[in-house]
Design a protein around this motif. Structure first.
Motif, mmCIF file in Angstrom:
data_model
loop_
_atom_site.group_PDB
_atom_site.id
_atom_site.type_symbol
_atom_site.label_atom_id
_atom_site.label_comp_id
_atom_site.label_asym_id
_atom_site.label_seq_id
_atom_site.Cartn_x
_atom_site.Cartn_y
_atom_site.Cartn_z
ATOM 1 N N ILE A 72 -6.572 -11.754 16.166
ATOM 2 C CA ILE A 72 -6.205 -10.556 16.910
ATOM 3 C C ILE A 72 -4.867 -10.035 16.370
ATOM 4 O O ILE A 72 -3.954 -10.824 16.115
ATOM 5 N N THR A 73 -4.758 -8.755 16.164
ATOM 6 C CA THR A 73 -3.620 -7.987 15.619
ATOM 7 C C THR A 73 -3.499 -8.053 14.099
ATOM 8 O O THR A 73 -2.662 -7.352 13.535
ATOM 9 N N ASP A 74 -4.325 -8.870 13.409
ATOM 10 C CA ASP A 74 -4.280 -8.878 11.949
ATOM 11 C C ASP A 74 -4.691 -7.515 11.412
ATOM 12 O O ASP A 74 -5.533 -6.822 12.003
ATOM 13 N N LYS A 75 -4.130 -7.141 10.265
ATOM 14 C CA LYS A 75 -4.500 -5.899 9.592
ATOM 15 C C LYS A 75 -5.837 -6.118 8.876
ATOM 16 O O LYS A 75 -5.945 -6.978 8.018
ATOM 17 N N ALA A 76 -6.842 -5.306 9.229
ATOM 18 C CA ALA A 76 -8.159 -5.419 8.607
ATOM 19 C C ALA A 76 -8.312 -4.449 7.449
ATOM 20 O O ALA A 76 -8.983 -4.747 6.465
ATOM 21 N N VAL A 77 -7.693 -3.279 7.554
ATOM 22 C CA VAL A 77 -7.796 -2.261 6.514
ATOM 23 C C VAL A 77 -6.527 -1.413 6.521
ATOM 24 O O VAL A 77 -5.961 -1.152 7.583
ATOM 25 N N ILE A 78 -6.080 -1.027 5.333
ATOM 26 C CA ILE A 78 -4.950 -0.104 5.204
ATOM 27 C C ILE A 78 -5.331 0.916 4.147
ATOM 28 O O ILE A 78 -5.775 0.550 3.055
ATOM 29 N N VAL A 79 -5.184 2.195 4.494
ATOM 30 C CA VAL A 79 -5.355 3.264 3.519
ATOM 31 C C VAL A 79 -4.101 4.120 3.529
ATOM 32 O O VAL A 79 -3.436 4.264 4.557
ATOM 33 N N ALA A 80 -3.787 4.693 2.377
ATOM 34 C CA ALA A 80 -2.638 5.600 2.274
ATOM 35 C C ALA A 80 -2.959 6.678 1.258
ATOM 36 O O ALA A 80 -3.606 6.411 0.234
ATOM 37 N N VAL A 81 -2.510 7.892 1.570
ATOM 38 C CA VAL A 81 -2.704 9.028 0.680
ATOM 39 C C VAL A 81 -1.419 9.833 0.663
ATOM 40 O O VAL A 81 -0.831 10.117 1.718
ATOM 41 N N SER A 82 -0.973 10.208 -0.523
ATOM 42 C CA SER A 82 0.169 11.112 -0.624
ATOM 43 C C SER A 82 -0.290 12.403 -1.292
ATOM 44 O O SER A 82 -1.116 12.391 -2.214
ATOM 45 N N CYS A 83 0.221 13.505 -0.771
ATOM 46 C CA CYS A 83 -0.100 14.850 -1.257
ATOM 47 C C CYS A 83 1.186 15.665 -1.243
ATOM 48 O O CYS A 83 2.208 15.237 -0.697
ATOM 49 N N ALA A 84 1.118 16.857 -1.771
ATOM 50 C CA ALA A 84 2.287 17.734 -1.756
ATOM 51 C C ALA A 84 2.699 18.088 -0.329
ATOM 52 O O ALA A 84 3.881 18.224 -0.031
ATOM 53 N N LYS A 123 -2.061 13.295 -4.712
ATOM 54 C CA LYS A 123 -1.138 12.804 -5.738
ATOM 55 C C LYS A 123 -1.384 11.319 -5.992
ATOM 56 O O LYS A 123 -1.348 10.868 -7.125
ATOM 57 N N ALA A 124 -1.610 10.559 -4.905
ATOM 58 C CA ALA A 124 -1.862 9.124 -5.031
ATOM 59 C C ALA A 124 -2.640 8.634 -3.824
ATOM 60 O O ALA A 124 -2.482 9.151 -2.712
ATOM 61 N N LEU A 125 -3.463 7.604 -4.050
ATOM 62 C CA LEU A 125 -4.340 7.064 -3.013
ATOM 63 C C LEU A 125 -4.415 5.554 -3.166
ATOM 64 O O LEU A 125 -4.402 5.039 -4.286
ATOM 65 N N ALA A 126 -4.499 4.860 -2.036
ATOM 66 C CA ALA A 126 -4.654 3.400 -2.044
ATOM 67 C C ALA A 126 -5.475 2.977 -0.835
ATOM 68 O O ALA A 126 -5.389 3.607 0.227
ATOM 69 N N ALA A 127 -6.268 1.915 -1.011
ATOM 70 C CA ALA A 127 -7.040 1.359 0.102
ATOM 71 C C ALA A 127 -7.265 -0.126 -0.144
ATOM 72 O O ALA A 127 -7.644 -0.524 -1.243
ATOM 73 N N VAL A 128 -7.024 -0.924 0.879
ATOM 74 C CA VAL A 128 -7.305 -2.356 0.817
ATOM 75 C C VAL A 128 -8.010 -2.768 2.108
ATOM 76 O O VAL A 128 -7.702 -2.252 3.181
ATOM 77 N N HIS A 129 -8.973 -3.673 1.974
ATOM 78 C CA HIS A 129 -9.709 -4.179 3.135
ATOM 79 C C HIS A 129 -9.717 -5.689 3.051
ATOM 80 O O HIS A 129 -9.834 -6.258 1.971
ATOM 81 N N ARG A 130 -9.602 -6.311 4.182
ATOM 82 C CA ARG A 130 -9.571 -7.764 4.226
ATOM 83 C C ARG A 130 -10.946 -8.315 4.555
ATOM 84 O O ARG A 130 -11.713 -7.709 5.300
ATOM 85 N N VAL A 146 0.834 -1.204 0.000
ATOM 86 C CA VAL A 146 0.000 0.000 0.000
ATOM 87 C C VAL A 146 0.866 1.250 0.000
ATOM 88 O O VAL A 146 0.621 2.189 -0.761
ATOM 89 N N TYR A 147 1.897 1.264 0.815
ATOM 90 C CA TYR A 147 2.793 2.418 0.865
ATOM 91 C C TYR A 147 3.472 2.658 -0.489
ATOM 92 O O TYR A 147 3.521 3.782 -0.985
ATOM 93 N N GLU A 148 3.964 1.601 -1.092
ATOM 94 C CA GLU A 148 4.635 1.734 -2.389
ATOM 95 C C GLU A 148 3.664 2.185 -3.484
ATOM 96 O O GLU A 148 4.050 2.901 -4.407
ATOM 97 N N ALA A 149 2.396 1.806 -3.364
ATOM 98 C CA ALA A 149 1.407 2.188 -4.369
ATOM 99 C C ALA A 149 1.200 3.699 -4.430
ATOM 100 O O ALA A 149 0.858 4.234 -5.484
#
Length: 152
Positions: A99-111, A86-93, A29-32
């Motif tokens: 317990i502690t599993d990642k259920a959702v990750i979102v990322a946004v990059s801007c100036a 500039k870029a956006l990503a979102a994934v949901h499981r 997600v971060y690389e996206a």
């Protein structure tokens, strides 16, 4: 150079949207959302906690409506229209999570970082409230609860 030089050539700021059963990757997600013009990137990770409403959670399973990815795209497009993304990503499981599993990750990059924080907050809040994904929790005392879009 990594992905940054390549990613800035992609003019669609919505780089990754997915609902999947496989474990989610923070790196993916971060690389996206890598972009040479971005000065700030905000990443939010929602994880499965061991309690909810004061009760101990022993199991959790997510399921979704077939239109869930379309709703994610609609929300992402609105965030891109309302913020200088500039870029956006979102994934949901979906499926059974521990317990502690990642259920959702979102990322946004801007100036700038302020824009990235605001856009990421809108993205995760709207995803939680509008995307038809339901959470089935089983508590340690044997009780069960369903929580759906609009109240999760």
């Amino acid at each position: 150079m990594g992905n940054h030089g390549v990613m800035s050539e992609n003019h669609d700021p919505i780089r990754l949207l997915a609902i999947r059963e496989a474990p989610l990757s923070l790196d993916e997600v971060y690389e996206a959302v890598g972009d040479d013009a971005a000065g700030g990137t905000t990443v939010f990770v929602g994880t499965v906690r061991d309690h909810d409403g004061g009760k101990s959670v022993s199991a959790l399973e997510y399921s979704c409506h077939p239109t869930a990815e379309d709703e994610m795209r609609r929300i992402a497009e609105k965030v891109v229209a309302d913020f200088p993304v500039k870029a956006l990503a979102a994934v949901h499981r979906v499926g059974r999570l521990e317990i502690t599993d990642k259920a959702v990750i979102v990322a946004v990059s801007c100036a700038h970082r302020g824009e990235a924080f605001a856009a990421a907050r809108r993205l995760i809040d709207d995803l939680k409230h509008e995307v038809p994904i339901w959470k089935h929790q089983v508590f340690a005392d044997g009780e069960e609860e369903w929580v759906g879009a609009g109240g999760c």
